[in-house]
Motif scaffolding. Structure first.
Motif, short mmCIF file in Angstrom:
data_model
loop_
_atom_site.label_atom_id
_atom_site.label_comp_id
_atom_site.label_asym_id
_atom_site.label_seq_id
_atom_site.Cartn_x
_atom_site.Cartn_y
_atom_site.Cartn_z
N LYS A 1 0.87 -1.18 0.00
CA LYS A 1 0.00 0.00 0.00
C LYS A 1 0.90 1.22 0.00
O LYS A 1 1.71 1.41 0.89
N VAL A 2 0.76 2.06 -1.03
CA VAL A 2 1.53 3.31 -1.14
C VAL A 2 0.72 4.44 -0.52
O VAL A 2 -0.48 4.55 -0.78
N LEU A 3 1.40 5.25 0.28
CA LEU A 3 0.75 6.39 0.92
C LEU A 3 1.52 7.67 0.64
O LEU A 3 2.73 7.73 0.83
N ALA A 4 0.81 8.69 0.19
CA ALA A 4 1.40 10.01 0.01
C ALA A 4 1.65 10.62 1.39
O ALA A 4 1.08 10.17 2.38
N PRO A 5 2.47 11.66 1.46
CA PRO A 5 2.68 12.33 2.75
C PRO A 5 1.34 12.80 3.34
O PRO A 5 0.51 13.34 2.64
N GLY A 6 1.13 12.51 4.63
CA GLY A 6 -0.08 12.91 5.30
C GLY A 6 -1.28 11.98 5.10
O GLY A 6 -2.33 12.18 5.69
N ALA A 7 -1.12 10.96 4.26
CA ALA A 7 -2.23 10.06 3.96
C ALA A 7 -2.33 8.93 4.99
O ALA A 7 -1.35 8.58 5.64
N ASP A 8 -3.53 8.38 5.09
CA ASP A 8 -3.71 7.18 5.89
C ASP A 8 -4.61 6.22 5.14
O ASP A 8 -5.40 6.63 4.28
N SER A 9 -4.44 4.93 5.44
CA SER A 9 -5.18 3.89 4.75
C SER A 9 -5.26 2.68 5.66
O SER A 9 -4.77 2.70 6.78
N VAL A 10 -5.86 1.61 5.15
CA VAL A 10 -6.01 0.38 5.92
C VAL A 10 -5.51 -0.78 5.08
O VAL A 10 -5.80 -0.88 3.89
N VAL A 11 -4.76 -1.67 5.72
CA VAL A 11 -4.31 -2.92 5.11
C VAL A 11 -4.99 -4.04 5.89
O VAL A 11 -4.84 -4.11 7.11
N VAL A 12 -5.72 -4.90 5.21
CA VAL A 12 -6.39 -6.01 5.86
C VAL A 12 -5.70 -7.30 5.46
O VAL A 12 -5.49 -7.56 4.28
N ILE A 13 -5.36 -8.09 6.47
CA ILE A 13 -4.63 -9.34 6.25
C ILE A 13 -5.50 -10.49 6.77
O ILE A 13 -6.04 -10.41 7.88
N ALA A 14 -5.61 -11.53 5.98
CA ALA A 14 -6.39 -12.70 6.37
C ALA A 14 -5.79 -13.34 7.62
O ALA A 14 -4.60 -13.14 7.92
N PRO A 15 -6.57 -14.12 8.36
CA PRO A 15 -6.03 -14.80 9.54
C PRO A 15 -4.78 -15.62 9.18
O PRO A 15 -4.75 -16.27 8.14
N GLN A 16 -3.79 -15.55 10.06
CA GLN A 16 -2.51 -16.22 9.82
C GLN A 16 -2.23 -17.26 10.91
O GLN A 16 -2.75 -17.16 12.02
N THR A 17 -1.39 -18.21 10.58
CA THR A 17 -0.93 -19.18 11.57
C THR A 17 0.22 -18.56 12.35
O THR A 17 0.83 -17.59 11.89
#
Length: 113
Positions: free
Chosen positions: A76-92
């Motif tokens: 996920k690329v973010l510009a300065p001052g940006a925010d976002s969400v990364v969702v990751i599937a359940p992991q072992t």
């Protein structure tokens, strides 16, 4: 008022869909990650196994940042001052590395227990 069997089945299906959506949202673990010109805070994220991981990423630096994990197949690329969400599937259980692709020295790890 009597419902037809089709209407009753449709109502039950809608109710179960809503219940599944609420349950699915509750099983996510949310963590915050700050990326700032090559610094990751925190650089170590600990989460329980078997839960979806929701990472709220914020770039507080002056340049672009990129959350990337080859092992988890996320970026996920973010510009300065940006925010976002990364969702990751359940992991072992294990350790999963991530980094800022624009600042190669900025490395972190997600520890799934």
């Amino acid at each position: 008022m009597k419902l037809s069997s089709k209407a009753a089945l449709a109502a039950l299906t809608a109710l179960l869909t809503v219940a599944a959506t609420v349950a699915h949202a509750d099983d996510a673990v949310t963590v915050k990650l700050d990326m700032a010109d090559g610094n990751l805070t925190p650089a170590r994220i600990e989460v329980p196994a078997g839960k979806r991981i929701r990472i709220e990423v914020r770039n507080t630096g002056k340049g672009a940042a990129e959350f990337e994990s080859v092992e988890l197949r996320k970026e996920k690329v973010l510009a300065p001052g940006a925010d976002s969400v990364v969702v990751i599937a359940p992991q072992t259980p294990g350790e999963y590395k991530f980094f800022d692709d624009f600042h190669q020295s900025a490395r972190g790890v997600i520890v799934v227990k």
